[in-house]
Design a protein around this motif. Structure first.
Motif, PDB file in Angstrom:
ATOM      1  N   ASP A 251      46.712  42.534  45.097  1.00  0.00           N
ATOM      2  CA  ASP A 251      47.267  43.672  44.602  1.00  0.00           C
ATOM      3  C   ASP A 251      47.813  43.699  43.245  1.00  0.00           C
ATOM      4  O   ASP A 251      47.631  44.447  42.363  1.00  0.00           O
ATOM      5  CB  ASP A 251      47.978  44.792  45.566  1.00  0.00           C
ATOM      6  N   MET A 252      49.117  42.695  43.295  1.00  0.00           N
ATOM      7  CA  MET A 252      49.924  42.683  42.210  1.00  0.00           C
ATOM      8  C   MET A 252      48.744  42.076  41.164  1.00  0.00           C
ATOM      9  O   MET A 252      49.252  42.265  39.761  1.00  0.00           O
ATOM     10  CB  MET A 252      50.907  41.701  42.483  1.00  0.00           C
ATOM     11  N   LEU A 253      48.007  41.006  41.451  1.00  0.00           N
ATOM     12  CA  LEU A 253      47.106  40.178  40.481  1.00  0.00           C
ATOM     13  C   LEU A 253      46.366  41.308  39.644  1.00  0.00           C
ATOM     14  O   LEU A 253      45.960  41.471  38.550  1.00  0.00           O
ATOM     15  CB  LEU A 253      46.557  39.268  41.145  1.00  0.00           C
ATOM     16  N   ARG A 254      45.731  42.455  40.465  1.00  0.00           N
ATOM     17  CA  ARG A 254      44.964  43.294  40.064  1.00  0.00           C
ATOM     18  C   ARG A 254      45.644  44.290  39.222  1.00  0.00           C
ATOM     19  O   ARG A 254      45.106  44.746  38.072  1.00  0.00           O
ATOM     20  CB  ARG A 254      44.305  44.203  41.191  1.00  0.00           C
ATOM     21  N   ALA A 255      46.804  44.611  39.381  1.00  0.00           N
ATOM     22  CA  ALA A 255      47.736  45.422  38.549  1.00  0.00           C
ATOM     23  C   ALA A 255      47.913  44.635  37.391  1.00  0.00           C
ATOM     24  O   ALA A 255      48.483  45.167  36.200  1.00  0.00           O
ATOM     25  CB  ALA A 255      49.167  45.749  39.473  1.00  0.00           C
ATOM     26  N   ALA A 256      47.803  43.313  37.197  1.00  0.00           N
ATOM     27  CA  ALA A 256      48.249  42.546  36.160  1.00  0.00           C
ATOM     28  C   ALA A 256      46.810  42.259  35.338  1.00  0.00           C
ATOM     29  O   ALA A 256      47.012  41.571  34.438  1.00  0.00           O
ATOM     30  CB  ALA A 256      48.696  41.137  36.419  1.00  0.00           C
ATOM     31  N   GLY A 257      45.793  42.874  35.877  1.00  0.00           N
ATOM     32  CA  GLY A 257      44.514  42.895  35.068  1.00  0.00           C
ATOM     33  C   GLY A 257      43.461  41.868  35.528  1.00  0.00           C
ATOM     34  O   GLY A 257      42.460  41.502  34.532  1.00  0.00           O
ATOM     35  N   VAL A 258      43.830  41.252  36.524  1.00  0.00           N
ATOM     36  CA  VAL A 258      43.139  40.029  37.070  1.00  0.00           C
ATOM     37  C   VAL A 258      41.784  40.569  37.814  1.00  0.00           C
ATOM     38  O   VAL A 258      42.062  41.493  38.823  1.00  0.00           O
ATOM     39  CB  VAL A 258      43.809  39.020  37.782  1.00  0.00           C
ATOM     40  N   ASP A 259      40.644  40.220  37.557  1.00  0.00           N
ATOM     41  CA  ASP A 259      39.533  40.367  38.329  1.00  0.00           C
ATOM     42  C   ASP A 259      39.515  39.514  39.593  1.00  0.00           C
ATOM     43  O   ASP A 259      38.854  38.621  39.412  1.00  0.00           O
ATOM     44  CB  ASP A 259      38.240  40.217  37.601  1.00  0.00           C
ATOM     45  N   VAL A 260      40.110  39.749  40.619  1.00  0.00           N
ATOM     46  CA  VAL A 260      40.389  38.763  41.484  1.00  0.00           C
ATOM     47  C   VAL A 260      39.012  38.683  42.449  1.00  0.00           C
ATOM     48  O   VAL A 260      38.830  37.453  42.760  1.00  0.00           O
ATOM     49  CB  VAL A 260      41.255  39.611  42.791  1.00  0.00           C
ATOM     50  N   ASP A 261      38.125  39.377  42.530  1.00  0.00           N
ATOM     51  CA  ASP A 261      36.730  39.038  43.192  1.00  0.00           C
ATOM     52  C   ASP A 261      35.978  38.246  42.449  1.00  0.00           C
ATOM     53  O   ASP A 261      35.073  37.417  42.849  1.00  0.00           O
ATOM     54  CB  ASP A 261      36.085  40.536  43.590  1.00  0.00           C
ATOM     55  N   ALA A 262      36.285  37.924  41.199  1.00  0.00           N
ATOM     56  CA  ALA A 262      35.637  37.017  40.263  1.00  0.00           C
ATOM     57  C   ALA A 262      36.388  35.709  40.136  1.00  0.00           C
ATOM     58  O   ALA A 262      35.620  34.913  39.776  1.00  0.00           O
ATOM     59  CB  ALA A 262      35.438  37.638  38.979  1.00  0.00           C
ATOM     60  N   LEU A 263      37.388  35.486  40.674  1.00  0.00           N
ATOM     61  CA  LEU A 263      38.072  34.057  40.926  1.00  0.00           C
ATOM     62  C   LEU A 263      37.163  33.337  41.549  1.00  0.00           C
ATOM     63  O   LEU A 263      36.721  33.314  42.695  1.00  0.00           O
ATOM     64  CB  LEU A 263      39.323  34.182  41.367  1.00  0.00           C
ATOM     65  N   PRO A 264      37.011  32.011  41.023  1.00  0.00           N
ATOM     66  CA  PRO A 264      36.113  30.789  41.621  1.00  0.00           C
ATOM     67  C   PRO A 264      36.989  30.105  42.483  1.00  0.00           C
ATOM     68  O   PRO A 264      37.248  28.680  42.312  1.00  0.00           O
ATOM     69  CB  PRO A 264      35.417  29.987  40.169  1.00  0.00           C
ATOM     70  N   LEU A 265      37.450  30.532  43.500  1.00  0.00           N
ATOM     71  CA  LEU A 265      38.108  29.934  44.430  1.00  0.00           C
ATOM     72  C   LEU A 265      37.536  28.760  45.253  1.00  0.00           C
ATOM     73  O   LEU A 265      36.360  28.976  45.624  1.00  0.00           O
ATOM     74  CB  LEU A 265      38.674  30.869  45.746  1.00  0.00           C
TER      75      LEU A 265
END
Length: 269
Positions: A251-265
């Motif tokens: 949630d914090m990362l999304r608030a910082a503008g990160v597209d979490v679902d697109a991260l190549p984990l």
């Protein structure tokens, strides 16, 4: 509001006098718990590791991830691989090391070093021997090469070992608060937050309860899941810290503008 208390519901400030005893994991040094089972933490452990000249730790491995910050001196982290192989990484002050689950590693210091870090989540079998891994599992970073800046934490809040680098449960941020600066009030819905103070005096605010806890160099602030909080450099000094929420707060990362679902984990907890 209450000040100068060491604890409030959901938040505590752990001073060096309250660290646990040496766990005997470093020959020629000490390994002491700051945050971990003794204070009821489960998502992150943080240990103070003081290595004298020529000191080395015993081989360590964890079912989960681990992360460390070099607070002083220089250290070599060596990962021990199946078949007798080994790979060493030289780390100076400001460097960080992320350890993948199952990797076997040791720290050694020629002239001495100080580290803070540990397995996240907490490893109840800390120090138990393990078989060397087949593949390398140590990745190194530096506070001056962050992966993401988070301005609502501070004007200089650096996510270094973070979800975008593949760290799911063991993260390490480096945050500077200039005098008078304060975090935006925030909460971690699924993460414990641990903030180890490297320099400066300030105030940790338990926004949920309205209490304020003072801190100084060497202290560690630990916030339980679900408690609103903020940290303020309100005592005329620059505050420098390492730590952050574990596991990664999406949630914090999304608030910082990160597209979490697109991260190549590529790493898993």
């Amino acid at each position: 509001m209450t000040e100068n208390h060491q604890t409030s519901p959901g938040m505590r400030v752990v001073s060096p006098e309250q660290w646990g005893p040496d766990l005997g994991l470093a020959a020629g040094g000490t390994w002491r718990e700051i945050i971990g089972p003794r204070v009821g933490a489960s998502c992150r452990s943080l240990y103070a590791i003081d290595l004298g000249p020529g000191a080395a730790t015993r081989p360590l491995a964890h079912a989960g991830e681990a992360v460390y910050y070099v607070a002083g001196g220089a250290v070599t982290v060596t990962e021990h691989l199946a078949g007798g192989g080994a790979a060493g990484h030289e780390l100076g002050e400001g460097a960080m090391a992320h350890i993948r689950p199952g990797s076997v590693y040791t720290f050694a210091a020629e002239a001495g070093a100080r580290l803070v870090g540990g397995p996240s989540p907490v490893d109840p079998a800390l120090g138990t021997a393990a078989e060397p891994a087949a593949e390398p599992g140590v990745t190194t970073y530096h506070r001056d090469r962050p992966g993401l800046l988070v301005p609502f934490i501070s004007a200089d809040a650096r996510l270094v070992v973070w979800l975008g680098a593949g760290a799911v449960t063991a993260n390490m941020n480096y945050v500077v608060l200039e005098p008078g600066e304060r975090n935006r009030e925030h909460v971690h819905a699924e993460s414990e937050d641990t903030i180890h103070i490297l320099a400066g005096h300030g105030t940790a605010e338990n926004v949920t309860t309205g209490e304020k806890l003072l801190f100084g160099p060497g202290d560690t602030i630990h916030i339980e899941i679900g408690f609103w909080h903020a940290v303020a450099a309100d005592r005329g000094e620059r505050v420098v810290s390492v730590g952050g929420p574990c596991p990664a707060d999406t949630d914090m990362l999304r608030a910082a503008g990160v597209d979490v679902d697109a991260l190549p984990l590529t790493r898993t907890a």
